[in-house]
Design a protein around this motif. Structure first.
Motif, mmCIF file in Angstrom:
data_model
loop_
_atom_site.group_PDB
_atom_site.id
_atom_site.type_symbol
_atom_site.label_atom_id
_atom_site.label_comp_id
_atom_site.label_asym_id
_atom_site.label_seq_id
_atom_site.Cartn_x
_atom_site.Cartn_y
_atom_site.Cartn_z
ATOM 1 N N PRO A 272 0.829 -1.212 0.000
ATOM 2 C CA PRO A 272 0.000 0.000 0.000
ATOM 3 C C PRO A 272 0.862 1.262 0.000
ATOM 4 C CG PRO A 272 -0.638 -1.512 1.766
ATOM 5 C CD PRO A 272 0.660 -2.001 1.236
ATOM 6 N N ASN A 273 0.269 2.369 -0.410
ATOM 7 C CA ASN A 273 0.939 3.672 -0.283
ATOM 8 C C ASN A 273 0.985 4.134 1.166
ATOM 9 O OD1 ASN A 273 1.120 3.711 -3.049
ATOM 10 N ND2 ASN A 273 0.014 5.649 -3.329
ATOM 11 N N GLU A 274 -0.057 3.807 1.920
ATOM 12 C CA GLU A 274 -0.227 4.338 3.261
ATOM 13 C C GLU A 274 0.716 3.633 4.247
ATOM 14 O OE1 GLU A 274 -2.720 3.060 1.453
ATOM 15 O OE2 GLU A 274 -3.488 4.973 0.699
ATOM 16 N N PRO A 275 1.173 4.379 5.250
ATOM 17 C CA PRO A 275 1.958 3.735 6.307
ATOM 18 C C PRO A 275 1.094 2.759 7.095
ATOM 19 C CG PRO A 275 1.363 5.966 6.949
ATOM 20 C CD PRO A 275 0.943 5.807 5.518
ATOM 21 N N LEU A 276 1.737 1.900 7.847
ATOM 22 C CA LEU A 276 0.983 0.960 8.672
ATOM 23 C C LEU A 276 0.181 1.711 9.735
ATOM 24 C CD1 LEU A 276 0.497 -2.082 9.193
ATOM 25 C CD2 LEU A 276 2.364 -1.961 10.877
ATOM 26 N N TYR A 277 0.831 2.687 10.368
ATOM 27 C CA TYR A 277 0.159 3.555 11.333
ATOM 28 C C TYR A 277 0.565 4.994 11.041
ATOM 29 C CZ TYR A 277 -1.153 -0.592 13.968
ATOM 30 O OH TYR A 277 -1.705 -1.797 14.347
ATOM 31 N N PRO A 278 -0.394 5.911 10.860
ATOM 32 C CA PRO A 278 -0.075 7.261 10.384
ATOM 33 C C PRO A 278 0.227 8.245 11.511
ATOM 34 C CG PRO A 278 -2.443 6.992 10.477
ATOM 35 C CD PRO A 278 -1.849 5.664 10.900
ATOM 36 N N PHE A 279 0.765 9.379 11.118
ATOM 37 C CA PHE A 279 0.995 10.491 12.031
ATOM 38 C C PHE A 279 -0.307 10.846 12.752
ATOM 39 C CE2 PHE A 279 0.745 15.035 12.929
ATOM 40 C CZ PHE A 279 1.923 15.255 13.625
ATOM 41 N N GLY A 280 -0.192 11.117 14.044
ATOM 42 C CA GLY A 280 -1.341 11.528 14.846
ATOM 43 C C GLY A 280 -2.168 10.385 15.392
ATOM 44 N N TYR A 281 -1.837 9.150 15.015
ATOM 45 C CA TYR A 281 -2.655 7.999 15.390
ATOM 46 C C TYR A 281 -2.330 7.520 16.799
ATOM 47 C CZ TYR A 281 -4.471 3.202 15.354
ATOM 48 O OH TYR A 281 -5.131 2.043 15.662
ATOM 49 N N GLY A 282 -3.351 7.055 17.496
ATOM 50 C CA GLY A 282 -3.181 6.448 18.804
ATOM 51 C C GLY A 282 -4.530 6.125 19.410
ATOM 52 N N LEU A 283 -4.600 5.002 20.107
ATOM 53 C CA LEU A 283 -5.837 4.562 20.746
ATOM 54 C C LEU A 283 -5.799 4.862 22.241
ATOM 55 C CD1 LEU A 283 -6.097 1.022 19.060
ATOM 56 C CD2 LEU A 283 -7.204 3.147 18.315
ATOM 57 N N THR A 284 -6.956 4.785 22.858
ATOM 58 C CA THR A 284 -7.062 4.895 24.309
ATOM 59 C C THR A 284 -7.853 3.701 24.816
ATOM 60 O OG1 THR A 284 -9.153 6.112 24.298
ATOM 61 C CG2 THR A 284 -7.137 7.409 24.085
ATOM 62 N N TYR A 285 -8.159 3.696 26.104
ATOM 63 C CA TYR A 285 -8.967 2.617 26.670
ATOM 64 C C TYR A 285 -10.457 2.944 26.641
ATOM 65 C CZ TYR A 285 -4.739 0.359 28.481
ATOM 66 O OH TYR A 285 -3.531 -0.279 28.599
ATOM 67 N N THR A 286 -10.811 3.995 25.930
ATOM 68 C CA THR A 286 -12.217 4.328 25.766
ATOM 69 C C THR A 286 -12.444 4.695 24.301
ATOM 70 O OG1 THR A 286 -14.024 5.654 26.689
ATOM 71 C CG2 THR A 286 -11.911 6.777 26.354
ATOM 72 N N ALA A 287 -13.604 5.220 23.979
ATOM 73 C CA ALA A 287 -13.928 5.574 22.589
ATOM 74 C C ALA A 287 -14.482 6.990 22.550
ATOM 75 C CB ALA A 287 -14.944 4.599 22.011
ATOM 76 N N PHE A 288 -14.196 7.687 21.456
ATOM 77 C CA PHE A 288 -14.656 9.063 21.297
ATOM 78 C C PHE A 288 -15.440 9.196 19.996
ATOM 79 C CE2 PHE A 288 -10.858 9.286 23.929
ATOM 80 C CZ PHE A 288 -11.294 10.073 24.986
ATOM 81 N N GLU A 289 -16.478 9.995 20.064
ATOM 82 C CA GLU A 289 -17.312 10.245 18.890
ATOM 83 C C GLU A 289 -17.265 11.727 18.567
ATOM 84 O OE1 GLU A 289 -21.944 10.247 18.680
ATOM 85 O OE2 GLU A 289 -21.273 8.184 18.324
ATOM 86 N N TYR A 290 -17.148 12.039 17.256
ATOM 87 C CA TYR A 290 -17.056 13.426 16.805
ATOM 88 C C TYR A 290 -18.339 13.817 16.079
ATOM 89 C CZ TYR A 290 -11.952 13.685 17.535
ATOM 90 O OH TYR A 290 -10.685 13.711 18.067
ATOM 91 N N SER A 291 -18.757 15.045 16.277
ATOM 92 C CA SER A 291 -19.832 15.605 15.462
ATOM 93 C C SER A 291 -19.262 16.062 14.128
ATOM 94 C CB SER A 291 -20.471 16.796 16.175
ATOM 95 O OG SER A 291 -19.567 17.902 16.196
ATOM 96 N N ASP A 292 -20.129 16.489 13.223
ATOM 97 C CA ASP A 292 -19.663 17.139 12.008
ATOM 98 C C ASP A 292 -18.991 18.467 12.366
ATOM 99 O OD1 ASP A 292 -20.662 15.117 10.437
ATOM 100 O OD2 ASP A 292 -22.586 16.141 10.065
ATOM 101 N N ILE A 293 -18.167 18.961 11.461
ATOM 102 C CA ILE A 293 -17.476 20.237 11.692
ATOM 103 C C ILE A 293 -18.441 21.394 11.463
ATOM 104 C CG2 ILE A 293 -15.599 21.749 10.920
ATOM 105 C CD1 ILE A 293 -14.126 19.216 10.010
ATOM 106 N N SER A 294 -18.420 22.329 12.369
ATOM 107 C CA SER A 294 -19.235 23.532 12.238
ATOM 108 C C SER A 294 -18.327 24.735 12.006
ATOM 109 C CB SER A 294 -20.061 23.746 13.504
ATOM 110 O OG SER A 294 -20.767 24.963 13.448
#
Length: 736
Positions: free
Chosen positions: A606-628
């Motif tokens: 693939p072109n993409e790295p295995l894990y990209p810049f800015g990536y990281g998980l936590t022990y919980t989950a986050f949900e984002y709204s659309d951008i305003s």
């Protein structure tokens, strides 16, 4: 002293004394009989030594006090020496490597770590640290990526400026107790060597250098750094140490730097093998004319400048300019009033490795760990409910700090085993080494010491590890690269794990698929094989003194991982240099690399790295709204606001690093597909929401246009906000 007194002192100095100020002694000149040792070999005489202006890598309050006292007594004008050293990520209390600190996305934390390092080093008698390193890095083969904070211009600039503030203290008054003068390095472009090979040629376009590489240096200069170190590499085929345009026009002219410029180790003499100087005299002329004030660790200036001045091949006024900058630095440090500054054996005993410093080291380590994979919530481990086998060469290994941590002591480091057993004495755990850190028969050549021999029967160690894995509910495998496999002179063409570690990994997975891999390394690695089988992967980097305690807390859930990659993990070494903010192409690829041919892609990966810049998980989950957007039109001189609502939808509290990227859709030159322009760390309890707002201003949209003017251009822009650099959540606005 007042500046007029400094100038009066300069005018009263002999030419020999002035030239002495431009020569830096290495530490070995103070070990034994230096007249028949290195000093004799280099032609250095006692008269040369008594006028030397600075010293490299001598530490310890008692030793420095002794050397300084003798030097002042012998010097014709009793001018004190500067004592400098590489205090990169801690003096005795060792913090995570800078690349790991970049993963915290927390400039305030980096500033705190630098401040603690300065307090300890100043107590040990030092005046100057060769840090921060603001080199942009995009090639994991290069060993010194461990000393940078990553692949992003914006993040690197913030971290470099924060470190300068930490070292130099409030208002850059580094005469105050516990402060050091900071030396920015390496100017410029050192992080982009051809082939990822240290000291190699660098080929950067004028626009790429100006837009991607120089801004982080500029941030450190604007923060007030006292010194700048030249880089070993060439730019435009001119070594930096002889690059008059780079040092005088760009650094001193455009960036308005007025401090001391020092070469890297013997870089002035290396102008000869570079092929631009025929001999030492020519090398001295080129470096001084370019603007290098101090010749580190070589006698080129010392042995040649007097004759060159007498022959009018150089202007003595240039020597005076350099000496004045050095004397001014000494004065700003307060050395004329107190030549020993903060060096104190009592303070060394009180500060070095004190409880608060260890606590800060643990906090930084916890926040630098990056959770790359956590299948079926494998982590955190369940205390008292499952047995865990800790297996691997880093399980009971104290070499958990980077190769550039010269003054750390491995005996001070908390191992993974110690961290687990001391913090969780009732845990059902087993421990085994399994294999060595490096394949038998291999070593590290060159400047770094070779890895120690690990005397044990490899097959027996492997068999013991497999048996432990069979009886455990889960396995934590501690894998990675020996600390000396990264750092200066440690470029690697193969960035996979050693074969003995991969064998251990596969053998363990055969008998127990419930495997978490913890990685200890100084660079992003090719971990495809690990990624295919491991249930969880935690990147711990080289975490320093409190690494074992920090890791135990993360693994057992008393702390939650919050780090984000500051440098992409390549799919394999064939991708490097790889980075998220690459340029658009005429044939961009967005499909399956196995089925589409005539696009910009590889046939086999693939072109993409295995894990990209800015990536990281936590022990919980986050949900984002659309951008305003509060407006979809941005006028010059004004600003608009882009915001999202972030909600913790998991069952545990956690920290999310909300990241904003911008993309110029159409410009006079090709622009990156996206660029980081803001981030915000937010801690949320389960069910809690918060609106995160980012201002967007016209200056964020500026770049070097087709005529190399630094401007913004009217048109359409995209703003992306999400949890890493691959987020597809976007909105569109226009600059008018």
């Amino acid at each position: 002293m007042q500046q007029q007194e400094i100038k009066a002192l300069l005018s009263d100095m002999s030419l020999e004394e002035k030239i002495g100020e431009l020569f830096q002694l290495p530490s070995y000149f103070f070990n034994g009989d230096m007249v028949t040792g290195p000093a004799g070999e280099l032609g250095i005489t006692p008269d040369d030594l008594r006028v030397s202006g600075s010293c490299l890598s001598v530490v310890g309050a008692e030793r420095i006090h002794e050397i300084q006292q003798k030097h002042i007594e012998k010097h014709p004008h009793h001018i004190p020496m500067l004592f400098m050293a590489d205090i990169i990520n801690g003096y005795r209390t060792i913090f995570p490597i800078p690349l790991a600190q970049g993963c915290t996305f927390d400039p305030g934390l980096a500033e705190k770590c630098a401040s603690i390092a300065a307090r300890e080093a100043a107590a040990a008698g030092l005046h100057v640290t060769f840090s921060p390193m603001a080199d942009l890095v995009r090639d994991a083969r290069w060993g010194r990526v461990m000393e940078s904070t990553g692949e992003d211009t914006y993040l690197n600039g913030l971290m470099a400026a924060a470190m300068v503030r930490g070292y130099q203290g409030e208002n850059n008054d580094f005469s105050k107790k516990g402060a050091l003068a900071a030396c920015l390095k390496h100017f410029a472009g050192y992080g982009a060597p051809d082939g990822g090979r240290d000291y190699n040629t660098v080929e950067l376009s004028e626009r790429t250098l100006a837009e991607d590489y120089l801004p982080a240096y500029k941030k450190a200069i604007d923060a007030g750094c006292a010194l700048v170190m030249t880089s070993f590499n060439t730019l435009n085929r001119i070594p930096s140490t002889a690059n008059r345009r780079l040092l005088r026009e760009v650094l001193r002219g455009e960036m308005q730097f007025d401090g001391v410029v020092i070469s890297d180790w013997c870089a002035v003499s290396e102008l000869i093998p570079h092929g631009i100087a025929a001999d030492e005299k020519e090398a001295a002329v080129l470096a001084l004319n370019a603007g290098v004030d101090i010749d580190m660790a070589s006698p080129v200036y010392l042995k040649n400048l007097k004759e060159l001045a007498e022959q009018k091949r150089i202007d003595e006024k240039q020597i005076d300019e350099s000496v004045l900058r050095i004397l001014t630095l000494k004065n700003k440090l307060g050395l004329f009033e107190n030549p020993y500054k903060d060096g104190s054996e009592a303070d060394e005993k009180e500060l070095l490795l004190c409880a608060s410093h260890r606590e800060a080291a643990r906090d930084c380590a916890e926040k630098s760990f990056v959770l790359l994979k956590n299948e079926d919530s494998f982590l955190p481990l369940k205390k008292g409910k499952e047995s865990v086998a800790f297996i691997g060469p880093f399980t009971d290994n104290q070499l958990l700090y980077g190769s550039w941590s010269f003054f750390g002591d491995e005996q001070d480091c908390v191992t993974v085993k110690a961290g687990v057993t001391q913090n969780y004495p009732d845990a059902d755990v087993f421990f085994a080494q399994g294999c060595p850190t490096a394949d038998p028969g291999t070593n590290v050549l060159g400047f770094q010491k070779t890895p120690p021999k690990e005397e044990f029967d490899l097959q027996e160690a492997l068999d013991t590890a497999v048996e432990l894995a069979k009886k455990a509910d889960k396995v934590v495998l501690t894998l990675g690269e020996h600390r000396d496999y990264s750092g200066e002179g440690a470029s690697r063409a193969d960035i996979t794990l050693p074969s003995c570690q991969l064998e251990l990994f596969h053998k363990i997975c055969e008998v127990n698929p419930n495997v978490c891999v913890v990685l200890f390394n100084g660079r992003p690695l090719d971990i495809r094989e690990i990624n295919q089988k491991a249930k969880a992967i935690l990147e711990a980097w080289l975490p320093g003194t409190e690494g074992g305690n920090a890791l135990a807390g993360i693994l057992y859930g008393d702390a939650s991982p919050s780090g984000r990659l500051s440098m992409s993990f390549p799919y394999c070494v064939g991708q490097v240099p790889v980075h998220y903010n690459h340029m658009s192409t005429g044939r961009p690829f967005a499909g399956d690399y196995r089925t589409t041919r005539y696009n910009s892609k590889y046939l086999d990966i693939p072109n993409e790295p295995l894990y990209p810049f800015g990536y990281g998980l936590t022990y919980t989950a986050f949900e984002y709204s659309d951008i305003s957007l509060d407006s979809d039109i941005l006028h010059k001189g004004d600003s608009i606001c882009a915001s999202v609502r972030v909600t913790n939808t998991g069952e545990r509290p956690g920290t999310e690093t909300v990241q904003m990227y911008l993309h110029d859709v159409s410009a006079s030159v090709t622009r990156p597909v996206r660029e980081l322009k803001g981030f915000c760390k937010v801690f949320l309890e389960p069910g809690e929401s918060r609106v995160i707002a980012f201002p967007i201003t016209e200056d964020m949209l500026r770049f070097y246009n087709i005529t190399m003017d630094y401007v913004s251009e009217p048109g359409q822009f995209e703003v992306f906000i999400g949890s890493d650099s691959t987020t597809s959540r976007k909105a569109v606005f226009s600059l008018c």
